[in-house]
Each structure stands twice: as C-alpha cells, then as structure tokens.
Design a protein around this motif. Structure first.
Motif, PDB file in Angstrom:
ATOM      1  N   TYR A  15       0.874  -1.310  -0.029  1.00  0.00           N
ATOM      2  CA  TYR A  15       0.034   0.090   0.026  1.00  0.00           C
ATOM      3  C   TYR A  15       0.856   1.302  -0.076  1.00  0.00           C
ATOM      4  O   TYR A  15       1.810   1.381   0.902  1.00  0.00           O
ATOM      5  CB  TYR A  15      -1.165   0.064   1.142  1.00  0.00           C
ATOM      6  N   PHE A  16       0.711   2.178  -1.049  1.00  0.00           N
ATOM      7  CA  PHE A  16       1.536   3.316  -1.158  1.00  0.00           C
ATOM      8  C   PHE A  16       0.841   4.350  -0.952  1.00  0.00           C
ATOM      9  O   PHE A  16      -0.249   4.773  -1.515  1.00  0.00           O
ATOM     10  CB  PHE A  16       2.115   3.249  -2.377  1.00  0.00           C
ATOM     11  N   LEU A  17       1.354   5.562  -0.313  1.00  0.00           N
ATOM     12  CA  LEU A  17       0.697   6.703   0.010  1.00  0.00           C
ATOM     13  C   LEU A  17       1.136   7.519  -1.442  1.00  0.00           C
ATOM     14  O   LEU A  17       2.129   7.413  -1.697  1.00  0.00           O
ATOM     15  CB  LEU A  17       1.069   7.791   1.073  1.00  0.00           C
ATOM     16  N   GLY A  18       0.051   8.054  -2.062  1.00  0.00           N
ATOM     17  CA  GLY A  18       0.445   8.864  -3.229  1.00  0.00           C
ATOM     18  C   GLY A  18       1.263   9.818  -3.181  1.00  0.00           C
ATOM     19  O   GLY A  18       2.013   9.976  -4.253  1.00  0.00           O
ATOM     20  N   GLN A  19       1.342  10.678  -2.062  1.00  0.00           N
ATOM     21  CA  GLN A  19       2.422  11.585  -1.858  1.00  0.00           C
ATOM     22  C   GLN A  19       3.875  11.186  -1.418  1.00  0.00           C
ATOM     23  O   GLN A  19       4.081  10.627  -0.507  1.00  0.00           O
ATOM     24  CB  GLN A  19       2.094  12.698  -0.788  1.00  0.00           C
ATOM     25  N   GLY A  20       4.767  11.070  -2.323  1.00  0.00           N
ATOM     26  CA  GLY A  20       5.965  10.526  -2.284  1.00  0.00           C
ATOM     27  C   GLY A  20       6.206   9.191  -2.303  1.00  0.00           C
ATOM     28  O   GLY A  20       7.309   8.723  -2.118  1.00  0.00           O
ATOM     29  N   GLU A  21       4.931   8.611  -2.751  1.00  0.00           N
ATOM     30  CA  GLU A  21       5.200   6.909  -3.044  1.00  0.00           C
ATOM     31  C   GLU A  21       5.613   6.313  -2.002  1.00  0.00           C
ATOM     32  O   GLU A  21       6.653   5.642  -2.122  1.00  0.00           O
ATOM     33  CB  GLU A  21       5.870   6.782  -4.661  1.00  0.00           C
ATOM     34  N   VAL A  22       5.241   6.500  -0.716  1.00  0.00           N
ATOM     35  CA  VAL A  22       6.010   5.789   0.350  1.00  0.00           C
ATOM     36  C   VAL A  22       5.117   4.795   0.965  1.00  0.00           C
ATOM     37  O   VAL A  22       3.756   4.941   0.992  1.00  0.00           O
ATOM     38  CB  VAL A  22       5.667   6.891   1.829  1.00  0.00           C
ATOM     39  N   ALA A  23       5.665   3.677   1.115  1.00  0.00           N
ATOM     40  CA  ALA A  23       4.893   2.116   1.437  1.00  0.00           C
ATOM     41  C   ALA A  23       4.700   2.169   2.756  1.00  0.00           C
ATOM     42  O   ALA A  23       5.534   2.291   3.548  1.00  0.00           O
ATOM     43  CB  ALA A  23       5.701   1.131   0.762  1.00  0.00           C
ATOM     44  N   ILE A  24       3.406   2.012   3.373  1.00  0.00           N
ATOM     45  CA  ILE A  24       3.120   1.741   4.581  1.00  0.00           C
ATOM     46  C   ILE A  24       2.661   0.503   5.068  1.00  0.00           C
ATOM     47  O   ILE A  24       2.604   0.337   6.352  1.00  0.00           O
ATOM     48  CB  ILE A  24       1.881   3.046   5.204  1.00  0.00           C
ATOM     49  N   ALA A  25       2.359  -0.188   4.194  1.00  0.00           N
ATOM     50  CA  ALA A  25       1.808  -1.677   4.341  1.00  0.00           C
ATOM     51  C   ALA A  25       2.354  -2.507   3.207  1.00  0.00           C
ATOM     52  O   ALA A  25       2.455  -2.468   2.255  1.00  0.00           O
ATOM     53  CB  ALA A  25       0.396  -1.835   4.537  1.00  0.00           C
ATOM     54  N   SER A  26       2.424  -3.973   3.703  1.00  0.00           N
ATOM     55  CA  SER A  26       2.888  -4.797   2.621  1.00  0.00           C
ATOM     56  C   SER A  26       2.578  -6.360   3.224  1.00  0.00           C
ATOM     57  O   SER A  26       2.304  -6.560   4.292  1.00  0.00           O
ATOM     58  CB  SER A  26       4.509  -4.938   2.561  1.00  0.00           C
ATOM     59  N   ARG A  27       2.194  -7.367   2.201  1.00  0.00           N
ATOM     60  CA  ARG A  27       2.197  -8.785   2.510  1.00  0.00           C
ATOM     61  C   ARG A  27       2.929  -9.429   1.460  1.00  0.00           C
ATOM     62  O   ARG A  27       2.946  -8.974   0.122  1.00  0.00           O
ATOM     63  CB  ARG A  27       0.688  -8.847   2.658  1.00  0.00           C
ATOM     64  N   PRO A  28       3.285 -10.619   1.889  1.00  0.00           N
ATOM     65  CA  PRO A  28       4.189 -11.478   0.901  1.00  0.00           C
ATOM     66  C   PRO A  28       3.368 -12.185  -0.482  1.00  0.00           C
ATOM     67  O   PRO A  28       1.910 -12.117  -0.098  1.00  0.00           O
ATOM     68  CB  PRO A  28       4.833 -12.395   1.467  1.00  0.00           C
ATOM     69  N   LEU A  29       3.805 -12.209  -1.617  1.00  0.00           N
ATOM     70  CA  LEU A  29       3.214 -12.990  -2.730  1.00  0.00           C
ATOM     71  C   LEU A  29       4.173 -13.649  -3.516  1.00  0.00           C
ATOM     72  O   LEU A  29       5.358 -13.107  -3.958  1.00  0.00           O
ATOM     73  CB  LEU A  29       2.670 -11.670  -3.655  1.00  0.00           C
ATOM     74  N   ILE A  30       3.981 -15.097  -3.890  1.00  0.00           N
ATOM     75  CA  ILE A  30       4.697 -15.736  -4.553  1.00  0.00           C
ATOM     76  C   ILE A  30       4.294 -16.008  -5.941  1.00  0.00           C
ATOM     77  O   ILE A  30       3.099 -16.082  -5.942  1.00  0.00           O
ATOM     78  CB  ILE A  30       5.048 -17.188  -4.006  1.00  0.00           C
ATOM     79  N   VAL A  31       4.727 -15.495  -6.911  1.00  0.00           N
ATOM     80  CA  VAL A  31       4.327 -15.687  -8.238  1.00  0.00           C
ATOM     81  C   VAL A  31       4.931 -16.849  -8.987  1.00  0.00           C
ATOM     82  O   VAL A  31       6.270 -16.902  -8.957  1.00  0.00           O
ATOM     83  CB  VAL A  31       4.647 -14.322  -9.076  1.00  0.00           C
ATOM     84  N   THR A  32       4.074 -17.735  -9.457  1.00  0.00           N
ATOM     85  CA  THR A  32       4.409 -19.127 -10.125  1.00  0.00           C
ATOM     86  C   THR A  32       4.501 -18.987 -11.617  1.00  0.00           C
ATOM     87  O   THR A  32       3.555 -18.217 -12.137  1.00  0.00           O
ATOM     88  CB  THR A  32       3.690 -20.207  -9.463  1.00  0.00           C
ATOM     89  N   GLU A  33       4.717 -20.164 -12.140  1.00  0.00           N
ATOM     90  CA  GLU A  33       4.772 -20.110 -13.538  1.00  0.00           C
ATOM     91  C   GLU A  33       3.334 -20.537 -13.898  1.00  0.00           C
ATOM     92  O   GLU A  33       2.667 -21.180 -13.247  1.00  0.00           O
ATOM     93  CB  GLU A  33       5.630 -21.149 -14.253  1.00  0.00           C
TER      94      GLU A  33
END
Length: 558
Positions: free
Chosen positions: A540-558
């Motif tokens: 999750y990015f704040l639009g002002q300054g593109e600062v990330a304030i939250a995240s969760r892992p994701l694995i992308v497979t073929e």
C-alpha cells in the motif's frame, strides 16, 4: 520584446609594428528572438548568411575571433562567451561555430559592445564596432550612457549601428544614440539583401580623418518654456544632411531626434528644471548649425492617497502629473531614495500600487521616468494585517486539512506546511483556492509548522505548530498467484488522493510497471500479477512521495 544583434568589432594598432596585425571580433546574438522570421526566413539564418558573406572576403592577414551571447541560458544577462579567440586563419572555425548556433536566451546588446571593445584593448588602440539590431536593449538600462563612456575612455572608439527591421521609436533612439555618441553611422535595413549591403558598407569604411566641412545655416522654432520631462514640438529649417539631428544641451541627457524623422520634430525635455539650449547639429561634421534657448520649469504632480494602509494591500491611487513616458508611482522607506514597489502610470488612473509587507512609515512618490527624479511625495503609514489560521493540534500524516483562515488575501498569499524552524516548505495552497484552504500534510510523522506567507515576497506572517501522527494500512490477498493472473486485493487505509496498491519485487523498492491500481478505483481491487515468477510483495503506497506503509508477501509461479 524582440531583439536580434550582430556585432563586428575591429581594431587597428596605432603603431606600425610588423608582427601586430589588425584584429576583428564578431559578437553574435544567440537569443530566442533570433527564431523570428523575415519573408519566411529565420533571422538566425539571415545572420549566418550575412556573416558567411563577410568571411568569404575576410583578409587573411587580420586576426579574427568570435563571441556569442544568449546561446546557453534562458533569462541571463551574463551569458556572453568568447568561442574563438582572435588569431590568424580562424575564418573556417568561426563559420562552423556561427552555423551551429541554436538561439535560446536574452540579449545583452550593450554589454556585448563593451566586451568587444575590451577584447580589442580599445583604451590603448583604435577600435570600431559594427552593431546590427532589430529591437530594444533588454539588459543594460542605458545604452546611450554606456556608448558615451566607451567614447570617452577609448583612444579612437567608433560604433556604427544598423537597424534591422526596426520600427520601434525607443529602439531607433537607442541605436541612433549609440552611433551619435561614438561618432559612428546609423543605417537601416529591411531585409536580408539590405542587411548584407549595410554591413558591407560600414565594414569597408576606411579609418581616416574626415575632411573639414563648412557648417551651413539652420533655424529653430520652439517654445520659450516647457515643463520638465515634457515632449515639445520643434520646427526646423536646415540642410537635412545625413545624420543631422536636434538635441538639447544638458548634462546626462539622451534627448535628441534625427531631422529625417519628420517635420516638426518631437523633442523631450530634461527632467531637471533650468535654462537649456536646443541645438541643430549638422551630421557630416557634428557642428552646431543653430541654437534656441528654452527654460525648463518644474513638473507639478499629486497623489491622492489615504493616511493608512494594510501591509501588502494594493492601493488604487488617483494621480495627476505630466504623465511623461516612463513616469511611475513608487512606495519606499521615508527618507530613503530606494523604493520597494512601483507602478507605471500607463497602468491606468487610478494606478495599482502594492504596499510593503513590513509595517512602518513610508513615502508614496511620483517619479519622473527620464531620470527617476521625485516630483511629488507624501507620507503613508502601513499597518500590520490581522492574520490567523485555525490549525488543529494534531492530524494524520498525509491528510488534506481544510484550514479556515483570516488575512488580507493579497495577490499570491498562500498557506504552507514545513519543518519547524525551516526556511522551505513541503506543501502549499493559495488562498484563492478557498476558505477554508485545502492543505496537504506531509506523509512523514512529526512536528511541523503551518504558515501564512505573503505572496509579495514570501514573508511569513503567521505560524502555528501541528503534530502529524502515523497512518497505517492493511492488505488481504492470496499468498500465491500465477504469472499474469488477476489478483484480488482488499485494502484498509487512509485512501488519500492518488494512494495506490501495487506489487513489487521482494528485494527491491518501488513496484512493477502494470501491476498497480489507485485505491479510489474500488475495494477490493484487481491487480495483474507480474509475468516473471519469483518472490514479491503486495504494498500500500501513499500517493504523496510514494511511501509504502503496508505490505504482505506474494509468490508468483509459472
């Protein structure tokens, strides 16, 4: 204002030393107006052709150099550069440099003439400058005075001037004065052919003593008195030879007019009262052919103004006065010659004059445009404005606050937020955006200042501190997804304008192109997974300054 100039400067040593050859410096305008056209052809192209014609026949035994100005920076009066130093055999190098000019900046005409004269050591040896110009000087405030100083300081300094496609009377007056003050010639050219012929004419003139000429008789018919700074009508009868002019004898005045400009002539009086002499100058030998005495009387002016005003306020001042060219109203500290703000009288009556930001006692003045003399002055007290901004004690970082304010709302006034005690600001909002004014808070938590700035000079007129608290967000999405698969993401966060959810590589900051969506597009969001398998994060990015304030892992497979 349009301007195009080419300066050709030449010097011949006053002593006949074999190793000391004649020298020439081309000074060429690289300002933006050189893209202007005559008969469908750019002026820079015409100039390049004219220089090329000179170079074709340039003597091999003379040193040649090149100076450019206005070719590197926009808006700079100091952009003057010697590209080719004066030396033998540089014609080809000069031609290449001239043909590569791409016009850009301003036009320091007078300083270019001065630079050419100094390059040629004009105070120790004879020097000649040929100037081709299509408009008004844009940097030096007084080209006529500068030409006079060059003539006084030079051993034998001469400036010939060619007016290229010029109709502006102010520009013509400046060009004529430069030539007149240095004993040069003034010619006019309307197109490329006439420009080449004019340059060839003055460049070919020999540096020899002129023969003694008999001054013919002339007569002048003019009033006995005139107001300071006024433009009067002068009827004349004389030979009307090339270069004949009318002038008024006064210290430090530029007022003159060539008789070729018409009958009767319009001649401006000096700004200082006194007894003067109007003179008919015979052009071929610069001798006086006729005189007429005239008394210049003081100008009368008045400004109708209140006794008090609010700091930064724009007063509409009713005035009376001679309204001569360049006259203006100004406000400045009492007892000082300096002024803070001014308004030309051509802006109207009443004239809009902005008061200073700092409270205090000031003077309103009517200035004569010719020499800035004060014709009338009156006192005015500038009082501090009542200013307040309703600022909450705290707010979430990044939030847009609607701030009620009280203030003068002068032109350009604004609210801003910045570091406590800092000089700059992070975000701002002009007061014309409304009341309350929308001001976006910084995204980094901490203590900040909200300020009311004067638009006139950015002076801070009010401050109040605010504590910005951290904002958080949460994300829900599948832990794995196939490459290119559409991933559904549910989010909870501040939802500010331009906030977005995106997918980024685990070991990199930022996000993947094509794998993001704005939060205002909905909840949940659908985001395309990257095409390359690997470990990623949904952020999750704040639009002002593109600062990330939250995240969760994701694995992308073929």
């Amino acid at each position: 204002m349009r301007f195009f100039a080419l300066v050709l400067a030449a010097t011949i040593s006053t002593t006949a030393v074999a190793q000391d050859s004649a020298g020439t410096v081309l000074v060429l305008d690289g300002s933006g107006s050189m893209w202007g056209q005559i008969d469908g052809e750019a002026k820079i192209t015409i100039a390049q052709q004219a220089v090329g014609a000179i170079l074709d026949d340039f003597p091999q035994d003379q040193r040649l150099g090149l100076t450019l100005y206005g070719h590197r920076q926009e808006g700079s009066c100091r952009d003057i550069q010697t590209i080719v130093a004066p030396a033998l055999g540089t014609a080809s190098e000069v031609r290449t440099a001239v043909n590569n000019i791409r016009p850009l900046g301003k036009t320091p005409m007078t300083d270019a003439i001065i630079a050419a004269a100094e390059t040629l050591d004009y105070t120790n040896q004879a020097a000649t400058v040929i100037l081709v110009s299509d408009g008004v000087e844009t940097c030096n405030p007084d080209p006529c005075a500068a030409a006079r100083r060059l003539d006084d300081a030079g051993v034998n300094f001469t400036a010939h001037v060619i007016g290229f496609d010029v109709d502006d009377p102010i520009a013509l007056g400046q060009m004529q004065c430069i030539a007149y003050e240095t004993g040069g010639r003034f010619l006019r050219a309307a197109d490329a052919t006439e420009l080449k012929d004019a340059i060839a004419t003055v460049a070919a003139e020999p540096e020899i003593e002129t023969e003694v000429l008999v001054t013919p008789d002339a007569t002048l018919d003019a009033p006995a008195t005139a107001m300071a700074g006024a433009t009067i009508t002068v009827r004349w009868n004389g030979p009307a030879a090339a270069g004949d002019s009318l002038t008024i004898a006064a210290p430090d005045t530029q007022s003159f007019v060539y008789v070729a400009e018409g009958q009767p002539a319009q001649l401006r009086m000096p700004a200082d009262p006194g007894v003067y002499e109007i003179r008919y100058i015979y052009g071929p030998n610069d001798e006086i052919a006729a005189t007429h005495r005239i008394t210049v009387t003081p100008a009368d002016a008045f400004i109708d103004a209140p006794a008090n005003a609010i700091a930064g306020e724009t007063l509409l001042l009713v005035w009376s006065g001679p309204d001569n060219e360049g006259d203006y109203l100004a406000v400045g500290p009492a007892g000082s010659e300096a002024y803070i703000n001014f308004a030309y009288l051509y802006q109207g009556n009443p004239a809009p004059l902005v008061m200073p930001i700092e409270p205090g006692v000031y003077e309103l003045r009517y200035h004569e445009g010719q020499n800035d003399a004060v014709v009338f002055a009156r006192s005015i007290e500038v009082n501090a404005a009542d200013i307040h901004v309703a600022v909450p004690a705290s707010a979430p970082a990044g939030e847009t606050l609607q701030l009620p304010w009280v203030g003068p709302e002068n032109e350009g006034d604004y609210l801003a937020v910045g570091q406590v005690g800092g000089e700059g600001y992070i975000n701002f909002a002009y007061l014309y955006e409304g009341n309350p004014a929308p001001l976006v808070m910084p995204v980094v938590p901490g203590e900040y200042e909200i300020r009311y700035h004067a638009g006139q000079d950015e002076t801070v007129l009010f401050t109040s501190t605010i504590d910005l608290t951290p904002v958080t967000a949460t994300l829900e999405a599948a832990e794995t997804a196939k490459a290119g698969e559409i991933l559904t993401v549910t989010w909870d966060g501040p939802g500010y304008v331009y906030d977005f959810v995106a997918i980024g590589a685990l070991d990199e900051e930022g996000y993947q192109s094509g794998s993001w969506r704005y939060t205002h597009e909905g909840n949940p969001l659908t985001i395309t997974a990257p095409l390359a398998p690997g470990q990623y994060e949904v952020r999750y990015f704040l639009g002002q300054g593109e600062v990330a304030i939250a995240s969760r892992p994701l694995i992308v497979t073929e």
